[in-house]
Design an enzyme around this catalytic site. Structure first.
Site: not given
Lengths: 108, 285, 138
Positions: B201, B242, B246
């Site tokens: 991330c 979401r 990702c």
């Protein structure tokens, strides 16, 4: 509960003879007929193909819609309000359903 | 706007993934005012636990085009409100063997103000639950009704409605006490590289925010806007969906929506936005 | 060859733009215009199209059209698999010949509007909208 739901926005108030902006939205996937599902089968087209608005019995707008209109179709247009009267909004679905909404509008 | 558009176009032409030359700022001067009345802060002092990785924290709203930002400034133009309106009907709908509705116990939905802001939250059994878990617990335990799927339409409707009650309230997740171990795990996950592309991330949203990736603008990955109406999907996208997207983009095997890992990540990501207000229901590209 | 870009376009529900030969697209647009005008000549100008220069997502592109004095406006997306988008008919209750909606564009392309005026003449407007096909899926 129906997943198809119209939304209308009219101004809070107006004087007779004013031009007002009307906004409408209806929840609908607008399935184009061009997509395939996970197994490769065509997903049949199902869209809102027509929208009309009348005010005081007079036609304001008549829209023919194709699959290129986005999901949850939005329409915005202008109406001259000479008198207090009803707005009638109607959406026509490919599956034969007709969704109609009436709203009274008061002018001062 | 013109300059910004050109800058974006240039960046898109450069086309490079994480290109250091294609740097484009967000719109730091844009102000999010909903219906001309409700001011929502889109910038804040970063929380201390971030240790200075950001000079300032930014809502994802600041990274979007004029047109997309405008959609969130008007509750009629924001298609996400359709979901909340349907949620109002579901709130009143008695279901299950107990023939109870949400309203029968909770009264007016305004009683939910602040709930979204503290999610995810440790429950009385010491488990970390997202809003969806609390809703399904009410359904199965109190109403005698079936649980809703994480990404199902009714779940989107009701989470949108509940989130809306916290609009403008600051993110207030608890990260100490019983929550601390979950928060630590979420933090570890945030910095763990996933997938064939070996991206964490942080690689995108901490190291490279403001740059372009896949012809798109990388935000700081804040979650205060969720649930969000995404123009691409033309529906409400919950945060866990979401996350899945990702991880898929890293060419990795994702966890499922609602997984323990995603609830921990949700807690940590939410805590990075401590100081920003809840926007849900936001609009994104 | 099916590129990633094509696949994403299909994901948008406006499939396979790249597979339709350019000539076929042009002719589909011409056909749609002729069907609307009955073959009458069309002059440039008099139709305003307000659309973003760059659309962040082709699935929902805000667009407004206006043609003072028009009774009907035909809206076409020249680069979509089928060019038709909508036909707006303005009735006696309409204060202006203006409407705004949100449309799907399969890629960067011209958006064309043909207006039928009250006197039976036709006017044309067009703008190019650049569509970003990319970004991270959700």
């Amino acid at each position: 509960m129906s997943d198809v739901r119209p939304r209308i926005r009219l101004p809070r108030s107006a004087n007779a003879g004013d031009v007002i902006e009307v906004k409408t939205l209806i929840s609908h996937n607008m399935e184009t007929g061009l997509r395939r599902d996970g197994s490769g089968n065509e997903i049949p087209r199902q869209i809102i193909n027509r929208f009309t608005c009348e005010y005081a019995g007079k036609l304001v707008l008549d829209v023919t819609m194709e699959p290129a209109i986005s999901a949850n179709p939005y329409m915005e247009f202008d109406v001259k309000v000479d008198e207090s009267a009803d707005f009638v909004f109607t959406w026509y679905d490919d599956d034969g359903s007709v969704y109609s909404e009436t709203q009274s509008f008061e002018v001062s | 706007m013109k300059t910004m558009t050109k800058l974006w176009a240039t960046a898109a032409i450069c086309g490079a993934v994480l290109s250091s030359t294609a740097f484009a700022d967000p719109h730091p001067d844009a102000e999010l005012i909903i219906e001309g009345e409700l001011h929502i802060a889109t910038r804040a002092e970063p929380p201390e636990h971030l240790g200075g990785v950001f000079p300032e924290i930014y809502s994802g709203w600041l990274f979007r085009t004029d047109e997309t930002r405008a959609l969130q400034m008007d509750d009629f133009d924001n298609p996400g409100l359709l979901f909340a309106e349907r949620g109002e009907d579901r709130w009143e709908l008695a279901e299950g063997t107990a023939n109870q509705s949400c309203a029968d116990c909770h009264g007016d939905v305004e009683s939910m103000a602040g709930v979204r802001a503290v999610m995810p939250k440790v429950n009385e059994n010491g488990e970390l639950w997202s809003l969806q878990n609390y809703i399904n617990n009410c359904r199965t335990e109190r109403m005698g009704a079936d649980a809703w799927g994480w990404n199902s339409e009714p779940m989107k409707d009701v989470t949108s409605l509940i989130s809306l009650q916290s609009r403008g309230m600051p993110v207030a997740v608890k990260i100490d006490g019983e929550a601390a171990e979950f928060w630590e795990k979420g933090r570890e996950m945030y910095y763990t590289r996933f997938g064939q592309l070996e991206l964490s991330c942080a690689n995108c949203h901490e190291d490279n925010w403001g740059r372009m990736i896949r012809a798109d603008h990388l935000s700081q990955g804040m979650s205060n806007g969720f649930p969000t109406y995404r123009l691409k999907n033309a529906t409400i996208v919950p945060l866990h969906q979401r996350f899945r997207g990702c991880i898929r983009d890293t060419r990795g095997e994702s966890f499922a929506e609602g997984a323990q890992e995603f609830r921990e990540l949700e807690l940590y990501v939410s805590s990075r936005g401590l100081g920003l207000p809840i926007e849900g229901i936001s609009v994104r590209q | 060859m099916l590129t990633r870009r094509d696949t994403m376009a299909m994901g948008l529900g406006v499939a396979a733009v790249a597979m339709v030969p350019g000539a076929a697209i042009a002719s589909a647009v011409d056909d749609a215009i002729s069907a609307f005008t009955g073959g009458a000549s069309v002059t440039d100008g008099g139709v305003t199209i307000d659309a973003p220069e760059i659309a962040e997502n082709g699935n929902t592109v805000p667009i407004a059209i206006e043609a003072p004095g028009a009774t009907e406006i035909l809206l076409l997306a020249a680069g979509n698999p089928t060019p038709g988008v909508a036909k707006f008919g303005f009735g006696e209750g309409a204060a202006t010949s203006r409407a705004a909606t949100r449309i799907r564009l399969g890629g960067t392309q011209d958006v064309v509007a043909i207006a039928k005026m009250a006197d039976g003449s036709f006017a044309r407007g067009a703008v190019e909208v650049k569509v970003t096909i990319g970004g991270c899926g959700g």
